[in-house]
Design a protein around this motif. Structure first.
Motif, PDB file in Angstrom:
ATOM      1  N   CYS A   1       6.379   2.155  -7.612  1.00  0.00           N
ATOM      2  CA  CYS A   1       7.666   1.514  -7.358  1.00  0.00           C
ATOM      3  C   CYS A   1       7.898   1.441  -5.848  1.00  0.00           C
ATOM      4  CB  CYS A   1       8.792   2.304  -8.024  1.00  0.00           C
ATOM      5  SG  CYS A   1       8.677   2.362  -9.829  1.00  0.00           S
TER       6      CYS A   1
ATOM      7  N   ILE B   1      -1.988  -1.945 -14.283  1.00  0.00           N
ATOM      8  CA  ILE B   1      -2.366  -3.305 -14.648  1.00  0.00           C
ATOM      9  C   ILE B   1      -3.823  -3.306 -15.088  1.00  0.00           C
ATOM     10  CG2 ILE B   1      -2.691  -5.662 -13.806  1.00  0.00           C
ATOM     11  CD1 ILE B   1      -0.392  -5.151 -11.853  1.00  0.00           C
ATOM     12  N   ASP B   2      -4.050  -3.805 -16.294  1.00  0.00           N
ATOM     13  CA  ASP B   2      -5.405  -4.001 -16.801  1.00  0.00           C
ATOM     14  C   ASP B   2      -5.890  -5.340 -16.254  1.00  0.00           C
ATOM     15  OD1 ASP B   2      -7.684  -4.652 -18.285  1.00  0.00           O
ATOM     16  OD2 ASP B   2      -6.928  -3.725 -20.117  1.00  0.00           O
TER      17      ASP B   2
ATOM     18  N   GLY C   1      -3.497  -7.901 -17.879  1.00  0.00           N
ATOM     19  CA  GLY C   1      -2.232  -7.845 -17.160  1.00  0.00           C
ATOM     20  C   GLY C   1      -1.549  -6.494 -17.277  1.00  0.00           C
ATOM     21  N   GLN C   2      -0.256  -6.475 -17.005  1.00  0.00           N
ATOM     22  CA  GLN C   2       0.491  -5.216 -16.982  1.00  0.00           C
ATOM     23  C   GLN C   2       0.451  -4.535 -18.345  1.00  0.00           C
ATOM     24  OE1 GLN C   2       4.396  -5.406 -15.236  1.00  0.00           O
ATOM     25  NE2 GLN C   2       5.109  -3.572 -16.306  1.00  0.00           N
TER      26      GLN C   2
ATOM     27  N   SER D   1      -0.467  -1.535  -3.719  1.00  0.00           N
ATOM     28  CA  SER D   1      -1.199  -1.221  -4.948  1.00  0.00           C
ATOM     29  C   SER D   1      -2.598  -0.736  -4.600  1.00  0.00           C
ATOM     30  CB  SER D   1      -1.279  -2.451  -5.855  1.00  0.00           C
ATOM     31  OG  SER D   1      -1.994  -3.498  -5.221  1.00  0.00           O
TER      32      SER D   1
ATOM     33  N   CYS E   1      -5.397  -1.118 -12.018  1.00  0.00           N
ATOM     34  CA  CYS E   1      -4.630  -1.245 -10.778  1.00  0.00           C
ATOM     35  C   CYS E   1      -3.318  -0.484 -10.924  1.00  0.00           C
ATOM     36  CB  CYS E   1      -4.358  -2.719 -10.480  1.00  0.00           C
ATOM     37  SG  CYS E   1      -3.356  -2.994  -8.991  1.00  0.00           S
ATOM     38  N   TYR E   2      -3.030   0.378  -9.948  1.00  0.00           N
ATOM     39  CA  TYR E   2      -1.781   1.144  -9.947  1.00  0.00           C
ATOM     40  C   TYR E   2      -0.853   0.584  -8.883  1.00  0.00           C
ATOM     41  CZ  TYR E   2       1.516   4.903  -8.925  1.00  0.00           C
ATOM     42  OH  TYR E   2       2.651   5.626  -8.692  1.00  0.00           O
ATOM     43  N   GLN E   3       0.381   0.305  -9.283  1.00  0.00           N
ATOM     44  CA  GLN E   3       1.400  -0.190  -8.361  1.00  0.00           C
ATOM     45  C   GLN E   3       2.598   0.744  -8.412  1.00  0.00           C
ATOM     46  OE1 GLN E   3       2.278  -4.224  -9.541  1.00  0.00           O
ATOM     47  NE2 GLN E   3       0.508  -5.069  -8.465  1.00  0.00           N
TER      48      GLN E   3
ATOM     49  N   GLU F   1       1.976  -2.492 -21.127  1.00  0.00           N
ATOM     50  CA  GLU F   1       3.345  -2.270 -21.585  1.00  0.00           C
ATOM     51  C   GLU F   1       3.460  -1.073 -22.518  1.00  0.00           C
ATOM     52  OE1 GLU F   1       5.768  -3.896 -20.374  1.00  0.00           O
ATOM     53  OE2 GLU F   1       4.858  -5.700 -19.506  1.00  0.00           O
TER      54      GLU F   1
ATOM     55  N   ARG G   1       3.465   1.339 -12.242  1.00  0.00           N
ATOM     56  CA  ARG G   1       2.914   0.654 -13.402  1.00  0.00           C
ATOM     57  C   ARG G   1       1.414   0.489 -13.236  1.00  0.00           C
ATOM     58  NH1 ARG G   1       4.716  -5.724 -12.792  1.00  0.00           N
ATOM     59  NH2 ARG G   1       3.839  -6.081 -10.709  1.00  0.00           N
TER      60      ARG G   1
END
Length: 234
Positions: free
Chosen positions: A179, A153-154, A158-159, A120, A175-177, A161, A151
């Protein structure tokens, strides 16, 4: 009793008139202009397409206060004074000008982002603000579209949606994660809002691209509004 800019069609008194323009000097319509003089109730008119406002039958020797309103634009209060006039002089007050103090929406900065597949990366969103309105509002970042191969993430909630999503607590980081199986380009888009003129509807003001290479290498991504280029590194 009516007044067409500086032509007083009937009645007595003086004329207070002017125009309302935006920051580029273009006439503004639908601006509510209010005139106040001591001892008289406030009077209001709304500007047409040419931005002109005019008040007739204003008392002579009157100290006038004028305000203009059209959210989210901001205007400085104006002061004017009429006189008595006469055969060779006018007691009117002409040529007043309200100029909008609201600038455009913030402009996003270019930046380089690197991320390795399966890991990430924290991304600091940034935008250039013009300092308007004054006092300035809080800078807020809104994610318009999310990534397709990862995805976001704030940090505060949190993630993410659903989109659009405004970062909580006036945050500027996400935050970028990617796949774990994905290697390639991914992207998301965001706009910045400083409480002045809202970002225009349509394409986001900034698109960010992310490349998730295989763990053996890395890629530096150069991003800019409405265009994206990639520079691979080993």
């Amino acid at each position: 009793m009516s007044c067409v800019y500086n032509v007083f069609e009937s009645g007595q008194g003086q004329i207070v008139s002017g125009r309302v323009v935006d920051m580029a000097g273009r006439p503004m319509d639908a601006v509510e202009v209010t005139l106040e003089t001591a001892g008289d109730p406030p009077r209001t008119c709304t500007t047409p397409d040419n931005g002109i406002f005019a008040f007739a039958a204003v008392p002579s020797w009157a100290d006038c206060t004028l305000t203009a309103r059209k959210p989210p634009h901001t205007f400085h209060r104006l002061h004017a004074a009429t006189t008595a006039g006469g055969i060779y002089a006018s007691g009117n007050c002409w040529g007043l000008e309200f100029r909008s103090g609201a600038g455009g929406p913030p402009t996003a900065h270019d930046q380089d982002v690197s991320v390795v597949a399966g890991h990430s990366v924290d991304i600091a969103l940034a935008a250039l603000d013009d300092g308007l309105p004054d006092p300035p509002g809080r800078m807020q970042y809104r994610i318009v579209t999310g990534p397709r191969h990862g995805r976001l993430i704030d940090p505060a909630t949190g993630q993410i949606e659903q989109y659009p999503h405004t970062l909580a607590d006036d945050g500027s980081k996400v935050c970028y994660q990617p796949c774990s199986y994905y290697a390639g380009i991914d992207q998301f888009a965001f706009v910045a809002d400083d409480g002045g003129i809202p970002p225009a509807a349509g394409p986001p003001s900034f698109a960010m691209a992310l490349r998730s290479p295989r763990p053996a290498g890395g890629t530096s991504i150069s991003t800019a509004p409405s265009r994206t280029t990639a520079r691979a590194t080993s």
